[in-house]
Scaffold this motif. Structure first.
Motif, PDB file in Angstrom:
ATOM      1  N   ALA A  20      20.187  -2.049   8.224  1.00  0.00           N
ATOM      2  CA  ALA A  20      21.654  -2.156   8.228  1.00  0.00           C
ATOM      3  C   ALA A  20      22.138  -2.952   7.020  1.00  0.00           C
ATOM      4  CB  ALA A  20      22.130  -2.803   9.523  1.00  0.00           C
ATOM      5  N   GLY A  24      24.491  -1.194   4.535  1.00  0.00           N
ATOM      6  CA  GLY A  24      25.792  -1.835   4.345  1.00  0.00           C
ATOM      7  C   GLY A  24      26.120  -2.041   2.870  1.00  0.00           C
ATOM      8  N   LYS A 117      25.430   6.563  14.176  1.00  0.00           N
ATOM      9  CA  LYS A 117      26.401   6.461  15.261  1.00  0.00           C
ATOM     10  C   LYS A 117      26.023   7.382  16.424  1.00  0.00           C
ATOM     11  CE  LYS A 117      31.298   6.597  16.375  1.00  0.00           C
ATOM     12  NZ  LYS A 117      31.051   7.275  17.658  1.00  0.00           N
ATOM     13  N   HIS A 120      23.436   5.728  18.473  1.00  0.00           N
ATOM     14  CA  HIS A 120      23.972   4.554  19.174  1.00  0.00           C
ATOM     15  C   HIS A 120      24.797   4.968  20.397  1.00  0.00           C
ATOM     16  CE1 HIS A 120      23.700   1.970  15.254  1.00  0.00           C
ATOM     17  NE2 HIS A 120      22.535   2.266  15.766  1.00  0.00           N
TER      18      HIS A 120
END
Ligand code: ASC
Length: 126
Positions: A20, A24, A117, A120
């Motif tokens: 991440a 990011g 996503k 998740h």
């Protein structure tokens, strides 16, 4: 491979944390919040692609818990398919990043983010 379930949980969470972080950094560039530096994006995409292969071995039987929903184990075929989708998407992101083509990076980044996503939504606690 892991002595205790907590060790597996810590391992997979650590991999996601580092992934991440690199993802990011690419995100900031894609959003125009950080300048485009081809080598940095290429390095971060390579980190993401390499790390994307690691978490799955730490979701073995008896390692339920952490932020993972029970569906990881009860619907494991779907989890595996989602994981493979993500791994393919980040390989594509890495290919785009190594080329330095900013439009290709943007597209591949969006596609990769959607696979994060998607998994998740079904397999991670909110
Ligand atoms: C990130 C991150 C994720 C994904 C996801 C994309 O930077 O940590 O889990 O992007 O939010 O939708």
């Amino acid at each position: 491979q892991f002595k205790k379930p907590e060790d597996a949980i810590k391992y997979r969470q650590s991999v996601y944390t580092v992934m991440a972080n690199s993802f990011g950094k690419i995100s900031a560039v894609v959003k125009g919040e950080a300048p485009f530096n081809k080598d940095d994006v290429a390095k971060n995409a390579a980190v993401v692609a390499t790390l994307s292969t690691l978490p799955w071995q730490a979701f073995g039987p008896g390692t339920e818990g952490g932020n993972a929903l029970p569906a990881v184990w009860s619907d494991n075929a779907k989890f595996k398919a989602a994981s493979e989708k993500m791994q393919l998407a980040v390989v594509n992101l890495n290919t785009a990043a190594q080329s330095g083509d900013q439009e290709a990076i943007k597209k591949a980044f969006a596609a990769a983010g959607a696979t994060c996503k998607g998994c998740h939504d079904d397999f991670k606690k909110k």
